[in-house]
Design a protein around this motif. Structure first.
Motif, PDB file in Angstrom:
ATOM      1  N   ASP A 141      -5.473  -1.782   9.534  1.00 13.10           N
ATOM      2  CA  ASP A 141      -6.471  -0.906   8.912  1.00 13.10           C
ATOM      3  C   ASP A 141      -5.843   0.385   8.405  1.00 13.10           C
ATOM      4  O   ASP A 141      -6.157   0.853   7.306  1.00 13.10           O
ATOM      5  CB  ASP A 141      -7.591  -0.587   9.903  1.00 13.10           C
ATOM      6  CG  ASP A 141      -8.501  -1.774  10.164  1.00 13.10           C
ATOM      7  OD1 ASP A 141      -8.413  -2.767   9.412  1.00 13.10           O
ATOM      8  OD2 ASP A 141      -9.289  -1.719  11.121  1.00 13.10           O
ATOM      9  N   THR A 175      -3.297  -0.338   5.317  1.00 12.78           N
ATOM     10  CA  THR A 175      -3.925  -0.845   4.097  1.00 12.78           C
ATOM     11  C   THR A 175      -5.054   0.058   3.607  1.00 12.78           C
ATOM     12  O   THR A 175      -5.129   0.376   2.419  1.00 12.78           O
ATOM     13  CB  THR A 175      -4.466  -2.270   4.316  1.00 12.78           C
ATOM     14  OG1 THR A 175      -5.434  -2.265   5.376  1.00 12.78           O
ATOM     15  CG2 THR A 175      -3.339  -3.225   4.643  1.00 12.78           C
ATOM     16  N   LYS A 176      -5.902   0.533   4.517  1.00 10.02           N
ATOM     17  CA  LYS A 176      -7.081   1.294   4.095  1.00 10.02           C
ATOM     18  C   LYS A 176      -6.815   2.782   3.930  1.00 10.02           C
ATOM     19  O   LYS A 176      -7.387   3.425   3.046  1.00 10.02           O
ATOM     20  CB  LYS A 176      -8.220   1.062   5.087  1.00 10.02           C
ATOM     21  CG  LYS A 176      -8.697  -0.391   5.119  1.00 10.02           C
ATOM     22  CD  LYS A 176      -9.766  -0.618   6.175  1.00 10.02           C
ATOM     23  CE  LYS A 176     -10.187  -2.082   6.239  1.00 10.02           C
ATOM     24  NZ  LYS A 176     -11.187  -2.332   7.308  1.00 10.02           N
ATOM     25  N   VAL A 177      -5.974   3.353   4.790  1.00  4.01           N
ATOM     26  CA  VAL A 177      -5.672   4.785   4.673  1.00  4.01           C
ATOM     27  C   VAL A 177      -4.494   5.006   3.741  1.00  4.01           C
ATOM     28  O   VAL A 177      -4.583   5.768   2.770  1.00  4.01           O
ATOM     29  CB  VAL A 177      -5.390   5.413   6.056  1.00  4.01           C
ATOM     30  CG1 VAL A 177      -5.040   6.904   5.900  1.00  4.01           C
ATOM     31  CG2 VAL A 177      -6.608   5.252   6.968  1.00  4.01           C
ATOM     32  N   GLY A 206      -3.119   2.753   1.798  1.00  2.00           N
ATOM     33  CA  GLY A 206      -3.296   2.025   0.540  1.00  2.00           C
ATOM     34  C   GLY A 206      -2.168   1.070   0.201  1.00  2.00           C
ATOM     35  O   GLY A 206      -2.021   0.664  -0.956  1.00  2.00           O
ATOM     36  N   ARG A 258      -0.175  -2.626   0.401  1.00  2.00           N
ATOM     37  CA  ARG A 258      -0.607  -4.018   0.437  1.00  2.00           C
ATOM     38  C   ARG A 258       0.024  -4.715   1.645  1.00  2.00           C
ATOM     39  O   ARG A 258       1.224  -4.559   1.901  1.00  2.00           O
ATOM     40  CB  ARG A 258      -0.182  -4.757  -0.826  1.00  2.00           C
ATOM     41  CG  ARG A 258      -0.737  -6.185  -0.871  1.00  2.00           C
ATOM     42  CD  ARG A 258      -0.307  -6.952  -2.109  1.00  2.00           C
ATOM     43  NE  ARG A 258      -1.101  -8.183  -2.224  1.00  2.00           N
ATOM     44  CZ  ARG A 258      -0.891  -9.135  -3.123  1.00  2.00           C
ATOM     45  NH1 ARG A 258       0.095  -9.006  -4.001  1.00  2.00           N
ATOM     46  NH2 ARG A 258      -1.658 -10.206  -3.149  1.00  2.00           N
ATOM     47  N   TYR A 310       4.027  -4.429   5.112  1.00  2.00           N
ATOM     48  CA  TYR A 310       3.246  -3.719   4.103  1.00  2.00           C
ATOM     49  C   TYR A 310       4.204  -3.174   3.048  1.00  2.00           C
ATOM     50  O   TYR A 310       5.332  -2.770   3.359  1.00  2.00           O
ATOM     51  CB  TYR A 310       2.469  -2.554   4.725  1.00  2.00           C
ATOM     52  CG  TYR A 310       1.665  -2.927   5.945  1.00  2.00           C
ATOM     53  CD1 TYR A 310       0.406  -3.517   5.824  1.00  2.00           C
ATOM     54  CD2 TYR A 310       2.162  -2.699   7.228  1.00  2.00           C
ATOM     55  CE1 TYR A 310      -0.333  -3.864   6.952  1.00  2.00           C
ATOM     56  CE2 TYR A 310       1.432  -3.041   8.357  1.00  2.00           C
ATOM     57  CZ  TYR A 310       0.190  -3.620   8.217  1.00  2.00           C
ATOM     58  OH  TYR A 310      -0.525  -3.960   9.337  1.00  2.00           O
ATOM     59  N   SER A 317      -4.841  -1.265  -4.463  1.00  2.53           N
ATOM     60  CA  SER A 317      -4.760  -0.188  -3.480  1.00  2.53           C
ATOM     61  C   SER A 317      -6.036   0.639  -3.456  1.00  2.53           C
ATOM     62  O   SER A 317      -6.718   0.811  -4.469  1.00  2.53           O
ATOM     63  CB  SER A 317      -3.570   0.715  -3.812  1.00  2.53           C
ATOM     64  OG  SER A 317      -3.527   1.831  -2.954  1.00  2.53           O
ATOM     65  N   THR A 318      -6.332   1.196  -2.280  1.00  2.87           N
ATOM     66  CA  THR A 318      -7.473   2.096  -2.123  1.00  2.87           C
ATOM     67  C   THR A 318      -7.144   3.516  -2.560  1.00  2.87           C
ATOM     68  O   THR A 318      -8.010   4.384  -2.541  1.00  2.87           O
ATOM     69  CB  THR A 318      -7.920   2.118  -0.653  1.00  2.87           C
ATOM     70  OG1 THR A 318      -6.807   2.526   0.160  1.00  2.87           O
ATOM     71  CG2 THR A 318      -8.405   0.754  -0.200  1.00  2.87           C
ATOM     72  N   ASP A 338      -8.497  -9.619  10.348  1.00  8.11           N
ATOM     73  CA  ASP A 338      -9.459  -9.241   9.309  1.00  8.11           C
ATOM     74  C   ASP A 338     -10.888  -9.555   9.734  1.00  8.11           C
ATOM     75  O   ASP A 338     -11.087 -10.464  10.521  1.00  8.11           O
ATOM     76  CB  ASP A 338      -9.134  -9.970   8.006  1.00  8.11           C
ATOM     77  CG  ASP A 338      -7.737  -9.639   7.522  1.00  8.11           C
ATOM     78  OD1 ASP A 338      -7.024 -10.573   7.138  1.00  8.11           O
ATOM     79  OD2 ASP A 338      -7.377  -8.455   7.536  1.00  8.11           O
TER      80      ASP A 338
END
Length: 313
Positions: free
Chosen positions: A22, A25-27, A29, A31, A49, A147-148, A313
């Motif tokens: 998390d 990938t989420k903070v 960004g 892959r 990543y 990416s976020t 996930d």
């Protein structure tokens, strides 16, 4: 003469693969480009990543070790990971993003001669964002459009890697006499080396510290892998390491690349890793990191391995 091409990847320990996934990938960004297992102990995840395809020099990898304790920081360890971002404005963007997500971070500072922003992940791993300021990066680094993070502020790849040791000259000799790194700056307690002069993507910052040796745990760095072109070059470097008087584990086929491991006289674990074949050897670019990928020698144990892993996930 063969030349070290920069960093390949860097590997850490995490206690919780889902929280780790998390965060990166989420903070950050990045892959998730490969969900696989530790080939020496397939009971644990090995997560990678990076950029769109996990290009050499962009890869952060983690071994999930649910029973690992906390890190007791100290010397004779790899102590910080530099990540390159495009600009000074990017550092401001990231400072605001960290505040939004409640991420531990410092103020903007000058680090190794560049504007930077230190921060930590949820397990205390020390990282620092570095303003690349338009300098060259490897041409094959490929942005991930999923990416976020906003496109003009995304993490480009790995920058300066910090190593803290008691006997700084022992590690200096390995970098310069074996691998031909170039010294670019020196103070009483710090020396900076580059694989390619002027390029931060292959930089190592050596620091002197006579304190207690680090006891590794969650959020600690296991090893740094440096980049070589192919197996022919790997064999050349293996001979150089042995001629220098250091033992190696021999060349190991990791399926996604070929590897050679050794420790310097401070106990720092280095890996040399080849560019290829890369993470697309067993997955399409569009599907990287989605399924559990196993090297062929572990495929027959898939059911057993999957049963022991917690879903991410």
């Amino acid at each position: 003469m063969y030349k070290i091409l920069g960093h390949h990847h860097i590997s850490m320990k995490t206690k919780n693969g889902k929280e780790n996934n998390d965060f990166y990938t989420k903070v950050l960004g990045l892959r998730r480009v490969k969900k696989t297992v530790n080939q020496d102990d397939p009971s644990m995840y090995h997560l990678f990543y990076g950029d769109r395809v996990g290009s050499a020099g962009t890869e952060l990898s983690f071994f999930e070790m649910p029973t690992v304790g906390r890190t007791h920081r100290g010397t004779n360890a790899i102590t910080q990971i530099g990540l390159l971002v495009p600009s000074s404005e990017s550092l401001l963007y990231w400072q605001k993003r960290f505040e939004l997500f409640g991420i531990t971070h410092g103020e903007r500072i000058t680090y190794a001669g560049r504007e930077a922003l230190p921060f930590e992940d949820s397990e205390g791993l020390r990282l620092i964002l570095i303003n690349n300021n338009g300098d060259e990066v490897p041409s094959f680094w490929t942005a991930w459009e999923g990416s976020t993070v906003e496109g003009n502020h995304r993490i480009l790849g790995m920058g300066p890697i910090e190593i803290t040791v008691r006997n700084i000259q022992a590690t200096v000799r390995v970098l310069t006499e074996v691998f031909n790194y170039i010294e670019i700056a020196r103070t009483e307690s710090e020396v900076i080396y580059q694989a390619i002069k002027g390029q931060a993507f292959g930089e190592i910052v050596l620091k002197q510290d006579d304190g207690p040796v680090e006891r590794a745990g969650k959020g600690s760095i296991h090893h740094l892998a440096i980049r070589v072109k192919d197996v022919k070059e790997l064999k050349y470097w293996e001979a150089k390491v042995r001629d220098f008087g250091l033992e190696t584990a021999g060349i190991i086929d990791r399926f996604y690349f070929q590897s050679l491991y050794f420790r310097d006289r401070n106990g720092i674990l280095f890996e040399l890793a080849t560019d290829g074949p890369g993470f697309t050897v067993d997955a399409a670019v569009e599907e990287l990191g989605e399924s559990l990928d196993l090297p062929p020698f572990l495929e027959g144990r898939r059911a057993e391995i999957e049963a022991r892993l917690n879903p991410l996930d």
